[in-house]
Motif scaffolding. Structure first.
Motif, PDB file in Angstrom:
ATOM      1  N   SER A  16     -21.029 -32.284 -38.145  1.00 24.41           N
ATOM      2  CA  SER A  16     -19.916 -32.278 -37.196  1.00 24.41           C
ATOM      3  C   SER A  16     -18.578 -32.211 -37.924  1.00 24.41           C
ATOM      4  O   SER A  16     -17.665 -31.500 -37.493  1.00 24.41           O
ATOM      5  N   ALA A  17     -18.465 -32.937 -39.016  1.00 23.90           N
ATOM      6  CA  ALA A  17     -17.233 -32.892 -39.808  1.00 23.90           C
ATOM      7  C   ALA A  17     -17.009 -31.496 -40.364  1.00 23.90           C
ATOM      8  O   ALA A  17     -15.878 -30.997 -40.377  1.00 23.90           O
ATOM      9  N   ALA A  18     -18.081 -30.845 -40.816  1.00 22.24           N
ATOM     10  CA  ALA A  18     -17.961 -29.481 -41.339  1.00 22.24           C
ATOM     11  C   ALA A  18     -17.563 -28.506 -40.237  1.00 22.24           C
ATOM     12  O   ALA A  18     -16.720 -27.634 -40.451  1.00 22.24           O
ATOM     13  N   ILE A  19     -18.146 -28.645 -39.062  1.00 20.55           N
ATOM     14  CA  ILE A  19     -17.815 -27.750 -37.944  1.00 20.55           C
ATOM     15  C   ILE A  19     -16.355 -27.906 -37.558  1.00 20.55           C
ATOM     16  O   ILE A  19     -15.616 -26.914 -37.432  1.00 20.55           O
ATOM     17  N   VAL A  20     -15.923 -29.141 -37.372  1.00 21.13           N
ATOM     18  CA  VAL A  20     -14.528 -29.382 -36.977  1.00 21.13           C
ATOM     19  C   VAL A  20     -13.583 -28.942 -38.093  1.00 21.13           C
ATOM     20  O   VAL A  20     -12.531 -28.352 -37.835  1.00 21.13           O
ATOM     21  N   GLY A  21     -13.951 -29.195 -39.338  1.00 19.14           N
ATOM     22  CA  GLY A  21     -13.108 -28.784 -40.464  1.00 19.14           C
ATOM     23  C   GLY A  21     -12.983 -27.278 -40.568  1.00 19.14           C
ATOM     24  O   GLY A  21     -11.893 -26.752 -40.794  1.00 19.14           O
ATOM     25  N   LEU A  22     -14.103 -26.571 -40.412  1.00 20.40           N
ATOM     26  CA  LEU A  22     -14.044 -25.103 -40.481  1.00 20.40           C
ATOM     27  C   LEU A  22     -13.208 -24.524 -39.347  1.00 20.40           C
ATOM     28  O   LEU A  22     -12.403 -23.615 -39.564  1.00 20.40           O
ATOM     29  N   LEU A  27      -8.268 -21.674 -37.865  1.00 22.62           N
ATOM     30  CA  LEU A  27      -7.268 -21.371 -36.848  1.00 22.62           C
ATOM     31  C   LEU A  27      -5.982 -20.919 -37.527  1.00 22.62           C
ATOM     32  O   LEU A  27      -5.671 -21.334 -38.647  1.00 22.62           O
ATOM     33  N   PRO A  28      -5.211 -20.059 -36.866  1.00 21.22           N
ATOM     34  CA  PRO A  28      -3.950 -19.638 -37.482  1.00 21.22           C
ATOM     35  C   PRO A  28      -2.967 -20.802 -37.570  1.00 21.22           C
ATOM     36  O   PRO A  28      -2.981 -21.707 -36.745  1.00 21.22           O
ATOM     37  N   GLY A  29      -2.135 -20.752 -38.566  1.00 21.18           N
ATOM     38  CA  GLY A  29      -1.151 -21.800 -38.780  1.00 21.18           C
ATOM     39  C   GLY A  29      -1.643 -22.823 -39.780  1.00 21.18           C
ATOM     40  O   GLY A  29      -2.777 -22.759 -40.258  1.00 21.18           O
ATOM     41  N   GLN A  32      -2.705 -28.768 -41.055  1.00 21.94           N
ATOM     42  CA  GLN A  32      -2.199 -30.100 -40.750  1.00 21.94           C
ATOM     43  C   GLN A  32      -1.866 -30.247 -39.265  1.00 21.94           C
ATOM     44  O   GLN A  32      -1.917 -31.342 -38.715  1.00 21.94           O
ATOM     45  N   SER A  33      -1.537 -29.127 -38.615  1.00 17.94           N
ATOM     46  CA  SER A  33      -1.195 -29.197 -37.192  1.00 17.94           C
ATOM     47  C   SER A  33      -2.417 -29.431 -36.314  1.00 17.94           C
ATOM     48  O   SER A  33      -2.279 -29.718 -35.130  1.00 17.94           O
ATOM     49  N   THR A  34      -3.616 -29.328 -36.865  1.00 18.33           N
ATOM     50  CA  THR A  34      -4.837 -29.517 -36.079  1.00 18.33           C
ATOM     51  C   THR A  34      -5.503 -30.867 -36.331  1.00 18.33           C
ATOM     52  O   THR A  34      -6.604 -31.105 -35.825  1.00 18.33           O
ATOM     53  N   LEU A  35      -4.860 -31.752 -37.079  1.00 17.84           N
ATOM     54  CA  LEU A  35      -5.483 -33.035 -37.406  1.00 17.84           C
ATOM     55  C   LEU A  35      -5.745 -33.903 -36.179  1.00 17.84           C
ATOM     56  O   LEU A  35      -6.829 -34.458 -36.024  1.00 17.84           O
ATOM     57  N   VAL A  36      -4.769 -34.007 -35.300  1.00 13.90           N
ATOM     58  CA  VAL A  36      -4.938 -34.864 -34.130  1.00 13.90           C
ATOM     59  C   VAL A  36      -5.996 -34.282 -33.201  1.00 13.90           C
ATOM     60  O   VAL A  36      -6.898 -34.986 -32.740  1.00 13.90           O
ATOM     61  N   VAL A  37      -5.904 -32.989 -32.950  1.00 14.31           N
ATOM     62  CA  VAL A  37      -6.894 -32.345 -32.077  1.00 14.31           C
ATOM     63  C   VAL A  37      -8.279 -32.416 -32.713  1.00 14.31           C
ATOM     64  O   VAL A  37      -9.268 -32.681 -32.018  1.00 14.31           O
ATOM     65  N   GLY A  38      -8.377 -32.194 -34.017  1.00 16.98           N
ATOM     66  CA  GLY A  38      -9.658 -32.294 -34.703  1.00 16.98           C
ATOM     67  C   GLY A  38     -10.240 -33.689 -34.609  1.00 16.98           C
ATOM     68  O   GLY A  38     -11.446 -33.860 -34.438  1.00 16.98           O
ATOM     69  N   GLY A  39      -9.389 -34.685 -34.727  1.00 19.56           N
ATOM     70  CA  GLY A  39      -9.851 -36.065 -34.593  1.00 19.56           C
ATOM     71  C   GLY A  39     -10.361 -36.376 -33.197  1.00 19.56           C
ATOM     72  O   GLY A  39     -11.328 -37.113 -33.019  1.00 19.56           O
ATOM     73  N   LEU A  40      -9.707 -35.806 -32.206  1.00 25.04           N
ATOM     74  CA  LEU A  40     -10.144 -36.022 -30.827  1.00 25.04           C
ATOM     75  C   LEU A  40     -11.425 -35.263 -30.496  1.00 25.04           C
ATOM     76  O   LEU A  40     -12.252 -35.724 -29.730  1.00 25.04           O
TER      77      LEU A  40
END
Length: 87
Positions: A16-22, A27-29, A32-40
């Motif tokens: 799951s960590a690998a899927i969310v990390g990939l 994603l473009p950009g 760091q901008s996806t940390l909160v969404v990735g955590g959720l």
């Protein structure tokens, strides 16, 4: 049943960590901008992986598949970082 459940918990966590990390890094950009969404999103992805572990015929198959998938996913993340496609 316990073998499939523990496969969903232990290597399923890393898968799951690998899927969310990939997804976060691809994603473009900046990632760091996806940390909160990735955590959720991580917990529902982990629950989905855990539930999917019961579709395997045995615990050994679930462990083997999830372990290999987790190693491949985390290796993909390391490769992206090594090639400096992400920072």
């Amino acid at each position: 049943m316990w073998g499939r459940a523990t496969a969903g918990i232990v290597p399923g966590f890393f898968l799951s960590a690998a899927i969310v990390g990939l997804v976060s890094w691809l994603l473009p950009g900046p990632w760091q901008s996806t940390l909160v969404v990735g955590g959720l999103v991580f917990f529902p992805v982990w629950v989905g992986v855990f539930c999917a572990s019961f579709q395997f015929r045995s615990g050994a198959r679930a462990w083997a598949f999830y372990s290999l998938a987790a190693v491949a996913g985390l290796a993909g993340l390391a490769l992206l970082r090594h090639l400096q496609w992400v920072q």
